[in-house]
Design a protein around this motif. Structure first.
Motif, mmCIF file in Angstrom:
data_model
loop_
_atom_site.group_PDB
_atom_site.id
_atom_site.type_symbol
_atom_site.label_atom_id
_atom_site.label_comp_id
_atom_site.label_asym_id
_atom_site.label_seq_id
_atom_site.Cartn_x
_atom_site.Cartn_y
_atom_site.Cartn_z
ATOM 1 N N SER A 247 -3.982 10.435 18.157
ATOM 2 C CA SER A 247 -2.718 10.802 17.509
ATOM 3 C C SER A 247 -2.557 12.316 17.552
ATOM 4 N N GLN A 248 -1.326 12.767 17.700
ATOM 5 C CA GLN A 248 -1.059 14.188 17.941
ATOM 6 C C GLN A 248 -0.386 14.896 16.773
ATOM 7 N N LEU A 249 0.321 14.165 15.949
ATOM 8 C CA LEU A 249 1.063 14.761 14.847
ATOM 9 C C LEU A 249 0.744 14.008 13.564
ATOM 10 N N SER A 250 0.220 14.725 12.574
ATOM 11 C CA SER A 250 -0.110 14.123 11.282
ATOM 12 C C SER A 250 0.791 14.717 10.210
ATOM 13 N N LEU A 251 1.485 13.861 9.490
ATOM 14 C CA LEU A 251 2.371 14.287 8.413
ATOM 15 C C LEU A 251 1.856 13.705 7.108
ATOM 16 N N GLY A 252 1.687 14.568 6.121
ATOM 17 C CA GLY A 252 1.235 14.120 4.814
ATOM 18 C C GLY A 252 2.404 13.904 3.873
ATOM 19 N N VAL A 253 2.249 12.955 2.971
ATOM 20 C CA VAL A 253 3.252 12.673 1.946
ATOM 21 C C VAL A 253 2.631 13.040 0.603
ATOM 22 N N PHE A 254 3.229 13.999 -0.079
ATOM 23 C CA PHE A 254 2.668 14.547 -1.303
ATOM 24 C C PHE A 254 3.540 14.196 -2.510
ATOM 25 N N LEU A 255 2.885 13.939 -3.616
ATOM 26 C CA LEU A 255 3.572 13.768 -4.893
ATOM 27 C C LEU A 255 2.902 14.699 -5.895
ATOM 28 N N HIS A 256 3.666 15.647 -6.395
ATOM 29 C CA HIS A 256 3.155 16.637 -7.358
ATOM 30 C C HIS A 256 1.922 17.355 -6.802
ATOM 31 N N GLY A 257 1.971 17.647 -5.498
ATOM 32 C CA GLY A 257 0.920 18.424 -4.869
ATOM 33 C C GLY A 257 -0.280 17.634 -4.387
ATOM 34 N N MET B 109 1.359 9.770 7.776
ATOM 35 C CA MET B 109 1.944 9.169 8.968
ATOM 36 C C MET B 109 1.372 9.899 10.171
ATOM 37 N N GLN B 110 0.947 9.157 11.171
ATOM 38 C CA GLN B 110 0.398 9.772 12.380
ATOM 39 C C GLN B 110 1.129 9.249 13.608
ATOM 40 N N LEU B 111 1.492 10.169 14.483
ATOM 41 C CA LEU B 111 2.225 9.835 15.702
ATOM 42 C C LEU B 111 1.492 10.381 16.913
ATOM 43 N N GLY B 112 1.656 9.687 18.031
ATOM 44 C CA GLY B 112 1.024 10.115 19.270
ATOM 45 C C GLY B 112 1.445 9.216 20.413
ATOM 46 N N PRO B 113 0.743 9.272 21.533
ATOM 47 C CA PRO B 113 1.102 8.438 22.683
ATOM 48 C C PRO B 113 0.777 6.970 22.442
#
Length: 250
Positions: free
Chosen positions: A34-44, A50-54
């Motif tokens: 996976s090439q792109l990792s996005l974190g989901v935060f609540l109150h820090g 979520m991870q995206l890639g080929p």
């Protein structure tokens, strides 16, 4: 009462996303490339990833949308949320993620993802986020292997397993194991609206899921699954964690 509007989505280190996904995702597995990792935060606090890639079979997937460049699409490989996050966090986080990718990576025209209606859910969160349904397929690819583990059959023909697999199958590319009962559903989100006209697969109505007997919610099939989607927003996880009830995955 906490609202989904309070969540934040921002890039995180892959190791941090991997740790959360191993803890929360029903499979317990991460996608190594996976090439792109996005974190989901609540109150820090990191409560989702979520991870995206080929795609696993990128050359085949490329043909889904005619005239797509080699780097013109990504697959949403993993998505996992804890139950700490408020209702509707999944669809909101997906919407934010799609806008971030459109803004920062304009060459990416579409995102593909798969819902595992063998173990998890039929993709309620994708429908809530405006993804197009493009495939409902009786599962033949997600398998239970001889050691009891579960995985995609193609995992047997990558890296060091390739020669061993081909030797066992007489040179054929096929899984050694028992396919899980259920369905795989494919969804596409068009970051570039013009790319939708180049879709080579049929775009299916969401009602086709129930008609095909492919409904699943939190690991439950059929009418109970359809009833569940009226109460929650996620595609859901069938297995409770040992630590706490914190799995919401796709």
């Amino acid at each position: 009462m906490t609202s989904a509007k309070e969540i934040e989505v921002r890039p995180v280190a892959k190791r941090d996303a991997d740790a959360l996904i191993r803890r929360v995702h029903y499979s317990g597995k991460v996608v190594r490339n996976s090439q792109l990792s996005l974190g989901v935060f609540l109150h820090g606090r990191l409560e989702g990833a979520m991870q995206l890639g080929p795609s696993l079979d990128k050359s085949h997937m490329l043909n889904l949308v005619r005239d797509t460049g080699w780097n013109g699409f990504l697959e949403l490989n993993r998505m996992a949320f804890t139950d700490v996050l408020p209702r509707n966090s999944e669809s909101r986080a997906l919407g934010i993620a799609m806008r971030m990718i459109r803004k920062n990576y304009p060459h990416i025209e579409w995102i593909v993802s798969f819902a595992d209606a063998c173990q998890c859910g039929d993709g309620t969160i994708y429908r809530a986020a405006g993804f197009a349904l493009t495939l409902i397929k009786t599962n033949k690819d997600v398998m239970r292997f001889a050691d009891g583990s579960v995985g995609h059959k193609m995992s047997q023909v990558t890296g060091g397993n390739r020669l061993q697999h081909f030797a066992a199958t007489g040179g054929k590319w096929s899984g050694i194991g028992t396919p899980l009962e259920g369905h795989t559903l494919r969804y596409i989100y068009f970051l570039n609206p013009a790319a939708r006209a180049r879709l080579t697969a049929e775009e299916l109505p969401y009602s086709a899921i129930e008609a095909r007997g492919a409904s699943m919610y939190r690991g439950v099939r059929g009418k109970q699954a359809m009833a569940g989607t009226n109460q929650h927003s996620d595609g859901a996880a069938p297995i409770p964690t040992l630590q706490r009830q914190e799995k919401r995955t796709a």
